[in-house]
Scaffold this motif. Structure first.
Motif, PDB file in Angstrom:
ATOM      1  N   ILE A  15     -68.305 -27.874 -16.543  1.00  0.00           N
ATOM      2  CA  ILE A  15     -69.491 -27.762 -17.390  1.00  0.00           C
ATOM      3  C   ILE A  15     -70.510 -26.841 -16.723  1.00  0.00           C
ATOM      4  CG2 ILE A  15     -71.463 -29.040 -18.319  1.00  0.00           C
ATOM      5  CD1 ILE A  15     -69.430 -31.351 -18.863  1.00  0.00           C
ATOM      6  N   ALA A  16     -70.731 -27.015 -15.431  1.00  0.00           N
ATOM      7  CA  ALA A  16     -71.680 -26.174 -14.703  1.00  0.00           C
ATOM      8  C   ALA A  16     -71.242 -24.711 -14.698  1.00  0.00           C
ATOM      9  CB  ALA A  16     -71.842 -26.686 -13.272  1.00  0.00           C
ATOM     10  N   ALA A  17     -69.938 -24.464 -14.652  1.00  0.00           N
ATOM     11  CA  ALA A  17     -69.400 -23.098 -14.637  1.00  0.00           C
ATOM     12  C   ALA A  17     -69.335 -22.483 -16.032  1.00  0.00           C
ATOM     13  CB  ALA A  17     -68.016 -23.094 -13.995  1.00  0.00           C
ATOM     14  N   GLY A  18     -69.549 -23.294 -17.074  1.00  0.00           N
ATOM     15  CA  GLY A  18     -69.503 -22.776 -18.438  1.00  0.00           C
ATOM     16  C   GLY A  18     -68.110 -22.700 -19.024  1.00  0.00           C
ATOM     17  N   THR A  19     -67.138 -23.368 -18.410  1.00  0.00           N
ATOM     18  CA  THR A  19     -65.775 -23.350 -18.951  1.00  0.00           C
ATOM     19  C   THR A  19     -65.467 -24.590 -19.778  1.00  0.00           C
ATOM     20  OG1 THR A  19     -64.898 -24.294 -16.901  1.00  0.00           O
ATOM     21  CG2 THR A  19     -64.894 -21.884 -17.092  1.00  0.00           C
ATOM     22  N   ALA A  20     -66.429 -25.499 -19.873  1.00  0.00           N
ATOM     23  CA  ALA A  20     -66.290 -26.706 -20.698  1.00  0.00           C
ATOM     24  C   ALA A  20     -67.694 -27.127 -21.140  1.00  0.00           C
ATOM     25  CB  ALA A  20     -65.624 -27.828 -19.909  1.00  0.00           C
ATOM     26  N   TYR A  21     -67.755 -27.984 -22.153  1.00  0.00           N
ATOM     27  CA  TYR A  21     -69.044 -28.450 -22.658  1.00  0.00           C
ATOM     28  C   TYR A  21     -68.873 -29.799 -23.336  1.00  0.00           C
ATOM     29  CZ  TYR A  21     -67.252 -26.572 -27.056  1.00  0.00           C
ATOM     30  OH  TYR A  21     -66.479 -26.308 -28.161  1.00  0.00           O
ATOM     31  N   ARG A  22     -69.977 -30.513 -23.485  1.00  0.00           N
ATOM     32  CA  ARG A  22     -69.951 -31.813 -24.159  1.00  0.00           C
ATOM     33  C   ARG A  22     -70.131 -31.633 -25.659  1.00  0.00           C
ATOM     34  NH1 ARG A  22     -72.450 -32.776 -19.299  1.00  0.00           N
ATOM     35  NH2 ARG A  22     -71.485 -34.428 -18.070  1.00  0.00           N
ATOM     36  N   CYS A  23     -69.348 -32.379 -26.425  1.00  0.00           N
ATOM     37  CA  CYS A  23     -69.426 -32.369 -27.882  1.00  0.00           C
ATOM     38  C   CYS A  23     -69.778 -33.777 -28.347  1.00  0.00           C
ATOM     39  CB  CYS A  23     -68.092 -31.938 -28.478  1.00  0.00           C
ATOM     40  SG  CYS A  23     -68.005 -32.130 -30.274  1.00  0.00           S
ATOM     41  N   TYR A  24     -70.790 -33.877 -29.194  1.00  0.00           N
ATOM     42  CA  TYR A  24     -71.275 -35.173 -29.671  1.00  0.00           C
ATOM     43  C   TYR A  24     -70.905 -35.445 -31.126  1.00  0.00           C
ATOM     44  CZ  TYR A  24     -73.968 -35.241 -25.379  1.00  0.00           C
ATOM     45  OH  TYR A  24     -74.338 -35.239 -24.055  1.00  0.00           O
ATOM     46  N   CYS A  25     -69.895 -34.754 -31.658  1.00  0.00           N
ATOM     47  CA  CYS A  25     -69.453 -35.024 -33.034  1.00  0.00           C
ATOM     48  C   CYS A  25     -68.814 -36.410 -33.098  1.00  0.00           C
ATOM     49  CB  CYS A  25     -68.427 -33.992 -33.485  1.00  0.00           C
ATOM     50  SG  CYS A  25     -69.108 -32.374 -33.842  1.00  0.00           S
ATOM     51  N   THR A  26     -69.121 -37.120 -34.157  1.00  0.00           N
ATOM     52  CA  THR A  26     -68.483 -38.418 -34.372  1.00  0.00           C
ATOM     53  C   THR A  26     -67.119 -38.192 -35.027  1.00  0.00           C
ATOM     54  OG1 THR A  26     -69.405 -38.677 -36.592  1.00  0.00           O
ATOM     55  CG2 THR A  26     -70.739 -39.521 -34.739  1.00  0.00           C
ATOM     56  N   PRO A  27     -66.237 -39.182 -34.952  1.00  0.00           N
ATOM     57  CA  PRO A  27     -64.947 -39.044 -35.653  1.00  0.00           C
ATOM     58  C   PRO A  27     -65.137 -38.767 -37.146  1.00  0.00           C
ATOM     59  CG  PRO A  27     -64.846 -40.872 -34.123  1.00  0.00           C
ATOM     60  CD  PRO A  27     -66.283 -40.406 -34.148  1.00  0.00           C
ATOM     61  N   GLU A  28     -66.149 -39.369 -37.743  1.00  0.00           N
ATOM     62  CA  GLU A  28     -66.409 -39.145 -39.172  1.00  0.00           C
ATOM     63  C   GLU A  28     -66.826 -37.695 -39.442  1.00  0.00           C
ATOM     64  OE1 GLU A  28     -66.584 -43.269 -38.030  1.00  0.00           O
ATOM     65  OE2 GLU A  28     -67.869 -41.652 -37.330  1.00  0.00           O
ATOM     66  N   GLU A  29     -67.644 -37.139 -38.567  1.00  0.00           N
ATOM     67  CA  GLU A  29     -68.040 -35.731 -38.722  1.00  0.00           C
ATOM     68  C   GLU A  29     -66.843 -34.800 -38.588  1.00  0.00           C
ATOM     69  OE1 GLU A  29     -72.573 -35.357 -37.096  1.00  0.00           O
ATOM     70  OE2 GLU A  29     -71.030 -35.852 -35.620  1.00  0.00           O
ATOM     71  N   LEU A  30     -65.981 -35.099 -37.637  1.00  0.00           N
ATOM     72  CA  LEU A  30     -64.791 -34.271 -37.449  1.00  0.00           C
ATOM     73  C   LEU A  30     -63.861 -34.367 -38.656  1.00  0.00           C
ATOM     74  CD1 LEU A  30     -64.151 -35.018 -33.686  1.00  0.00           C
ATOM     75  CD2 LEU A  30     -65.010 -32.879 -34.666  1.00  0.00           C
ATOM     76  N   ASP A  31     -63.700 -35.569 -39.215  1.00  0.00           N
ATOM     77  CA  ASP A  31     -62.880 -35.736 -40.422  1.00  0.00           C
ATOM     78  C   ASP A  31     -63.454 -34.929 -41.580  1.00  0.00           C
ATOM     79  OD1 ASP A  31     -61.068 -37.407 -39.165  1.00  0.00           O
ATOM     80  OD2 ASP A  31     -61.994 -39.258 -39.911  1.00  0.00           O
ATOM     81  N   ALA A  32     -64.771 -34.998 -41.763  1.00  0.00           N
ATOM     82  CA  ALA A  32     -65.424 -34.256 -42.848  1.00  0.00           C
ATOM     83  C   ALA A  32     -65.271 -32.748 -42.639  1.00  0.00           C
ATOM     84  CB  ALA A  32     -66.900 -34.637 -42.929  1.00  0.00           C
TER      85      ALA A  32
END
Length: 98
Positions: A15-32
């Motif tokens: 995350i600090a290097a910028g090669t990964a990041y946190r995602c806060y999508c809920t399962p319902e948002e991803l389904d939609a």
């Protein structure tokens, strides 16, 4: 689980290097998100709403949503790695229709 602390440390490094990041999508948002893409005849994929980019303003972090960590793969291209069991694996990251 014996190596959980090590995995968490590597995630923080990524995350600090910028090669990964946190995602806060809920399962319902991803389904939609997937359903809307299917309705438009598009390949289903994460839309990048939590992917940090220069100049992009991210949404406020929602309370009570445990994030997942996503790799920051190239938007267009091919990601390849050598799996010790299956051998070389490549996945296209190019946006295209199904």
């Amino acid at each position: 689980m014996q190596r959980l602390e090590r995995y968490q440390a590597v995630v923080e490094q990524m995350i600090a290097a910028g090669t990964a990041y946190r995602c806060y999508c809920t399962p319902e948002e991803l389904d939609a998100m997937r359903e809307a893409q299917r309705a438009r005849g598009e390949k289903t994929r994460y839309d990048g709403r939590w992917r940090p980019e220069r100049g992009k303003v991210l949404p406020a972090v929602p309370e009570g949503v445990k994030p997942v960590v996503r790799f920051k793969n190239p938007e267009d291209g091919i990601v390849t790695w050598n799996d010790l069991v299956k051998g070389p694996i490549s996945i296209a990251t190019t946006r295209s229709t199904t």
